[in-house]
Each structure stands twice: as C-alpha cells, then as structure tokens.
Design a protein around this motif. Structure first.
Motif, PDB file in Angstrom:
ATOM      1  N   ARG A 236       0.815  -1.027   0.081  1.00  0.00           N
ATOM      2  CA  ARG A 236      -0.070   0.022   0.025  1.00  0.00           C
ATOM      3  C   ARG A 236       0.896   1.267   0.026  1.00  0.00           C
ATOM      4  N   LEU A 237       1.858   1.012   0.806  1.00  0.00           N
ATOM      5  CA  LEU A 237       2.848   2.382   0.824  1.00  0.00           C
ATOM      6  C   LEU A 237       3.569   2.756  -0.692  1.00  0.00           C
ATOM      7  N   ALA A 238       3.696   1.500  -1.467  1.00  0.00           N
ATOM      8  CA  ALA A 238       4.718   1.439  -2.333  1.00  0.00           C
ATOM      9  C   ALA A 238       4.135   2.828  -3.436  1.00  0.00           C
ATOM     10  N   ALA A 239       2.990   3.198  -3.562  1.00  0.00           N
ATOM     11  CA  ALA A 239       2.653   4.300  -4.511  1.00  0.00           C
ATOM     12  C   ALA A 239       3.309   5.617  -3.767  1.00  0.00           C
ATOM     13  N   VAL A 240       3.605   5.637  -2.641  1.00  0.00           N
ATOM     14  CA  VAL A 240       3.888   6.945  -2.217  1.00  0.00           C
ATOM     15  C   VAL A 240       5.536   6.911  -1.630  1.00  0.00           C
ATOM     16  N   VAL A 241       5.994   5.990  -1.511  1.00  0.00           N
ATOM     17  CA  VAL A 241       7.522   6.053  -1.205  1.00  0.00           C
ATOM     18  C   VAL A 241       8.383   5.811  -2.344  1.00  0.00           C
ATOM     19  N   PRO A 242       9.287   6.602  -2.353  1.00  0.00           N
ATOM     20  CA  PRO A 242      10.454   6.390  -3.472  1.00  0.00           C
ATOM     21  C   PRO A 242      11.076   5.133  -3.514  1.00  0.00           C
ATOM     22  N   GLN A 243      10.794   4.244  -4.409  1.00  0.00           N
ATOM     23  CA  GLN A 243      11.531   2.909  -4.410  1.00  0.00           C
ATOM     24  C   GLN A 243      12.847   2.944  -4.637  1.00  0.00           C
ATOM     25  N   SER A 244      13.534   3.941  -5.116  1.00  0.00           N
ATOM     26  CA  SER A 244      14.771   4.104  -5.551  1.00  0.00           C
ATOM     27  C   SER A 244      15.603   4.103  -4.408  1.00  0.00           C
ATOM     28  N   ILE A 245      15.104   5.177  -3.382  1.00  0.00           N
ATOM     29  CA  ILE A 245      16.090   5.210  -2.040  1.00  0.00           C
ATOM     30  C   ILE A 245      15.890   3.944  -1.306  1.00  0.00           C
ATOM     31  N   VAL A 246      14.674   3.333  -1.139  1.00  0.00           N
ATOM     32  CA  VAL A 246      14.433   2.112  -0.571  1.00  0.00           C
ATOM     33  C   VAL A 246      15.297   1.045  -0.997  1.00  0.00           C
ATOM     34  N   ARG A 247      15.479   0.876  -2.126  1.00  0.00           N
ATOM     35  CA  ARG A 247      16.152  -0.220  -2.953  1.00  0.00           C
ATOM     36  C   ARG A 247      17.767   0.167  -2.725  1.00  0.00           C
ATOM     37  N   ARG A 248      18.262   1.238  -2.925  1.00  0.00           N
ATOM     38  CA  ARG A 248      19.522   1.381  -2.540  1.00  0.00           C
ATOM     39  C   ARG A 248      20.029   1.256  -1.106  1.00  0.00           C
ATOM     40  N   GLY A 249      18.879   1.436  -0.165  1.00  0.00           N
ATOM     41  CA  GLY A 249      19.146   1.210   1.287  1.00  0.00           C
ATOM     42  C   GLY A 249      19.275  -0.272   1.373  1.00  0.00           C
TER      43      GLY A 249
END
Length: 315
Positions: A236-249
């Motif tokens: 549900r949060l995937a639409a509002v959280v920048p995935q690029s930042i999460v993935r680099r983390g």
C-alpha cells in the motif's frame, strides 16, 4: 501453546513485519533479509534457514496466485527453471547435514550466507541499473521471447542450490539472471514468472530442511503472523514511497550484513556502511546522468524517470 510466546516472540514479530513491509515496497524476496536478521537475533543458521523457507513457501504462494490470475507468468520459461531448481533446492539441507558436526555446519552456513548476500547485493544493484537503463521502454504487451532451455535450466539449478543451502537467492539473483538472458521480457512477466517458479523451488527446499532439521514453531509462527500484514502495508505504501531510495538502502543493508556474516571486524563493517551511504547516492546520480536523467529523481515513477523524461520518450 504458551511455549510459542517466548521472550523472542515480539522481536521476531517486529522483524518479520518490518521485512514484510520492505518486501511489499520493493517486491524483492525476503530470504536475503530475513535469514541474516534471524541469525543476528541469535538463532542458529540452520534453524533460521529452515524456518524462513517454510514461511517463504506460504508467502510466495499467495503472490504467485495473484500473478497467475492476471496471466503475467511465462509458464514455459518457469517450467525450465523449475526442472533445474527443484532437485538442487531439495538437496541443500542434505548437503549441509553431511558436512560434519553441528558447529562445522553452522560455520559453513554463516560463510555461505555471507557470500550469497554479497552476490545478492551486487545482483540487486545490477537489477536496479538494468531497470533504469530500460526505463519505460519495457512493454508489457511485447511478444514472449523464445525460451533457451539449457541456459534457463542452469539458472534454475544454480538458484535452487543457493536457496536450498542458504534460503537466499530465489528472487533477486534469479530475476537478474533472467533479465540478462531475456532482456526483452517485460517487467510484469519477469516478476510473475519468478514468483511462479519460486513456489516449487522454495517448497522443495523447505521440505528438505524440515526432514533434516524440523521446524521451530516458536520461530515460524511470528514469521507467518508478522510477514503477511507487513507485506500488505508495504504494498500500500509503494505508491507514495520512492522505491529508488529504499532499494539503494537495501543494497547497503545486504552488503553490511554479508560482511558481518563473513566475520569482518566491526570497525571495517562500519566504515564500509558509511562509505556506501555517502558515495552510493553520488554513484547512482552519475549513472542517471549517463542515461540523460536528472541526478536525483523528484517524482515517484517506474524506473525513476521524471514526467518530462517520460514525455520525451513517448513522443
């Protein structure tokens, strides 16, 4: 029943929920995060692998069912992956069991998990880069590429062996190898195919570990209870959280975890994490600029492309 609610129940519930959120956000497999997390909580590696595989077999079945209903998997491709992966995944627990006494097995597993995590971090970064390079050129309606049985079989065999031994690799590693072998395969078919082939792979590995090691219900129950709601929340949060930042983390977490599992001194692990945290965004920005994109994305779009770039590509 009261034995299930031990002192470790709440920490395991929290960890499984947080990792579930990450899985929901990024779509990556949970083994690369869950297994080292369990080991760091003091659970023996063999027990961590066995219980994580059983939990993963349940969670992946749900995701694959959704993709199968939407017709996204490439079933012929999944067939060859399954033929290669199921036997080696099942053999993983028996390979470990024949290495020696308990201490030898745990030492081997920690090293194997550490090496696999390092490979996973590298391939996960490669997957991010490939998705960046392909951008919106990915066409879900494109015709399926011709299946190459032997290379696909080998990918399944390697992936199954790694999962059977470490529980890591069913998602990220196999997906990257498929991307390299089938660059024309659309993202939705890639994810759907990986989820479908992962069910028999993970189930086979789980059965092998249950036969050899059994399951620890005090570990498995919180993994199942926390994982599903966490994954739902992450989706549900995937639409509002920048995935690029999460993935680099995630790349940083996987790398640091691998070094810790391999016994690298804490000081060097800390230096490595700090270097990745500082230099990572710089390197990623340079890669984006190389592909004609702004160094830092401003909007959450597939592939990290801003609206302006998307408009130019579609013209």
């Amino acid at each position: 029943m009261t034995e299930l609610f031990t002192g470790d129940f709440l920490p395991l519930l929290l960890v499984s929920s947080l990792i579930g959120v990450v899985i929901g956000l990024t779509g990556m497999g949970g083994g690369a995060l869950m297994t080292p997390a369990l080991v760091f909580l003091g659970i023996p590696p063999s027990t961590a692998v066995a219980n994580d595989l059983v939990a993963a077999a349940v969670n992946k079945s749900v995701g694959a069912t959704v993709h199968a209903k939407h017709g996204s998997p490439h079933f012929k491709l999944a067939k060859w992956l399954i033929i290669g992966s199921v036997p080696t995944a099942f053999a993983g627990a028996f390979i470990i069991d024949n290495l020696g006494d308990f201490d030898v097995q745990q030492t081997f597993l920690k090293t194997a998990i550490g090496c696999t995590l390092l490979i996973t971090a590298t391939t996960y970064f490669l997957r991010m880069y490939l998705e960046l390079a392909r951008g919106i050129l990915d066409d879900p309606n494109a015709p399926d590429p011709e299946v190459r049985p032997i290379p696909t079989l080998l990918i399944g065999t390697l992936g199954g062996l790694l999962v059977g031994i470490t529980s890591v690799g069913s998602g990220t590693l196999i997906m990257v190898l498929l991307l390299l072998l089938y660059p024309a395969l659309s993202a939705v078919k890639l994810v759907g195919t990986d989820l479908v082939q992962a069910i028999p792979l993970v189930v086979s590995a789980a059965i092998g570990h249950v036969i050899v090691n059994g399951v620890d219900w005090s570990i498995l129950v919180p993994l199942l209870i926390g994982g599903a709601p966490g994954t739902f929340l992450g989706a549900r949060l995937a639409a509002v959280v920048p995935q690029s930042i999460v993935r680099r983390g995630i790349v940083i977490v996987l790398t640091v975890s691998s070094l810790a599992m391999l016994g690298v001194p804490s000081l060097w692990v800390g230096f490595s994490g700090a270097a990745l945290l500082i230099l990572g965004p710089v390197v990623w920005g340079l890669l984006r600029m190389h592909h004609g994109l702004p160094a830092f994305e401003n909007e959450h779009l597939p592939g990290g492309r801003p609206k302006a770039a998307r408009g130019r590509d579609s013209e």
